[in-house]
Enzyme design. Structure first.
Site, short mmCIF file in Angstrom:
data_model
loop_
_atom_site.label_atom_id
_atom_site.label_comp_id
_atom_site.label_asym_id
_atom_site.label_seq_id
_atom_site.Cartn_x
_atom_site.Cartn_y
_atom_site.Cartn_z
N ASP A 86 60.67 -1.07 21.27
CA ASP A 86 61.14 -2.41 21.62
C ASP A 86 61.69 -3.08 20.35
OD1 ASP A 86 60.88 -4.71 23.84
OD2 ASP A 86 60.44 -5.57 21.87
N ASN B 280 70.30 -12.98 20.54
CA ASN B 280 71.21 -13.51 21.56
C ASN B 280 71.33 -15.03 21.48
OD1 ASN B 280 72.03 -11.11 22.81
ND2 ASN B 280 70.22 -11.06 24.14
N HIS C 60 75.67 -13.30 22.93
CA HIS C 60 75.44 -12.02 23.60
C HIS C 60 76.35 -10.90 23.07
CE1 HIS C 60 72.51 -13.28 26.62
NE2 HIS C 60 73.17 -14.44 26.68
N ASP D 223 75.01 -7.33 22.01
CA ASP D 223 75.54 -6.04 22.46
C ASP D 223 75.83 -5.12 21.28
OD1 ASP D 223 75.37 -6.97 25.02
OD2 ASP D 223 77.52 -7.39 25.24
N GLU E 132 66.03 -4.66 25.86
CA GLU E 132 65.94 -4.16 24.49
C GLU E 132 64.87 -3.08 24.34
OE1 GLU E 132 63.32 -7.92 24.61
OE2 GLU E 132 65.12 -7.13 25.57
#
Length: 390
Positions: A264, A272, A277, A281, A307
């Protein structure tokens, strides 16, 4: 009806059938190309079949339109079709196109047609045209031999058809040269019908093989879209779980040890929220590339959701998995993702579990790794924790 007239009728019929097949096939490939503009092989195939049809119908009009069209242009169209078909196979193999077969074959033919002695001699023209077709067919054969995809029967069909076409026109060319050298003629000879019949068989095999290869290619693309996460390019959750279940079944039979890492990205939501975002990405893509670089080809690596990522290590016990997980943690902690005028730093928390019992299921393995991940995040993040058994 005499034998000569019957042979001419057969030749005429073969050319009509050949041209009609090429029109229909070229139209089909053209529709496919219109829908899939990013596939160069479709464009090449459309052009190749279209030029073959043009050459056939110009040949049929001989005596009713100028010889420039029925001899010069008709044959040049056939040579161009084979040269472009050669490039269609190269495009199917992911290779760059070659210009020289097209320029050499068409240029040589048109240059020879400028010499009156050559132009007036049907036998010599037949020899030159046959040898050029044989050479281009051999080029196609070579590319078919290098074909990466396609079922074995389809590849064999294409190889046999292409080799037969090359051999037929090569023999026809040699026979024509011998006839020309001895002062004879091949007009109304059975070689004309045999060459056309061989070309017809070759075109039919090429049509069937091309359609089959295209069907396999489309199926492969659809399968890729279904199994691969579009953002990171690694396996999605469904594909990972399917592959992991198969590996677990095999490990029970082969007594192979498997270990699972549940990874994780720490505080990913803040990335974000702070950078947007698009930055998130980019972080996910670079993270996936970095992890993938540290894994072996036989390991499974997938995006579990958001994630969270998951890795299944083959032939790795708990100690091996711990070493890999720590290596990944260090690699990610040193990663700096450039975004505008800042560098985004990352850390990860990793839960580790090993499938050492024959009764271990994927659900159990993921559950134990998830408990390890939960413990890693609860104890400060940026660490690796081996799952405790419940």
């Amino acid at each position: 009806m005499s034998e000569t007239r019957l042979m001419r009728l057969d030749s005429f019929t073969l050319v009509v059938v050949l041209g009609t097949i090429c029109v229909l096939t070229g139209s089909g490939f053209g529709i496919g190309w219109w829908r899939y503009r990013t596939e160069p092989a479709l464009g090449h195939a459309t052009t190749a079949f279209g030029l073959t049809a043009l050459g056939c119908f110009l040949y049929l009009a001989r005596g009713r339109i100028p010889d420039l069209l029925t001899i010069d242009i008709a044959n040049a169209a056939l040579f161009a079709a084979l040269a472009i078909g050669w490039n269609a196979i190269r495009a199917q193999n992911g290779r760059q196109c070659l210009v020289w077969p097209l320029v050499l074959s068409c240029g040589l033919w048109l240059a020879l047609c400028r010499f009156p002695p050559f132009y007036a001699d049907t036998t010599l023209r037949t020899a030159a045209a046959s040898l050029l077709i044989a050479g281009l067919s051999l080029g196609c054969l070579f590319e078919f031999m290098r074909l990466k995809n396609g079922a074995r029967p389809i590849r064999m069909l294409l190889l046999v058809a292409c080799a037969g076409n090359a051999a037929g026109f090569l023999l026809r060319g040699i026979y024509s040269l011998l006839a020309w050298y001895s002062g004879g003629s091949i007009a109304d000879n059975i070689w004309v019908s045999l060459a056309l019949l061989g070309a017809l068989i070759f075109i039919c095999a090429l049509v069937l093989g091309s359609l089959w290869l295209w069907q396999e290619r489309v199926f492969g693309q659809l399968q890729h879209e279904v199994e691969v996460d579009p953002l990171t390019g690694i396996l999605n959750r469904r594909a990972f779980e399917r592959g992991a279940v198969e590996l677990l079944k095999g490990s029970r039979a082969d007594r192979e040890t498997l270990s699972l890492l549940l990874i994780d990205i720490d505080h990913f939501k803040l990335v974000n929220d702070q950078f947007g975002h698009l930055a998130g990405d980019l972080v996910l893509r670079i993270f996936a590339d970095a992890v993938g670089d540290e894994l072996r080809k036989m390991d499974l690596f997938g995006r579990f959701g958001g994630e969270e990522f998951v890795v299944l290590l083959r032939g790795a016990d708990l100690d091996d998995a711990l070493q890999v997980a720590e290596k990944l943690r260090v690699r990610i902690s040193r990663l700096a993702v450039p975004w505008q005028d800042v560098l985004i730093r990352l850390t990860v928390s990793i839960g580790v579990a090993a499938a050492q019992e024959r009764a271990t299921t994927l659900f159990d393995l993921i559950g134990r790794a998830d408990r390890g991940l939960y413990s890693a995040k609860g104890s400060g993040r940026n660490r690796v924790v081996i799952a405790a058994r419940s």
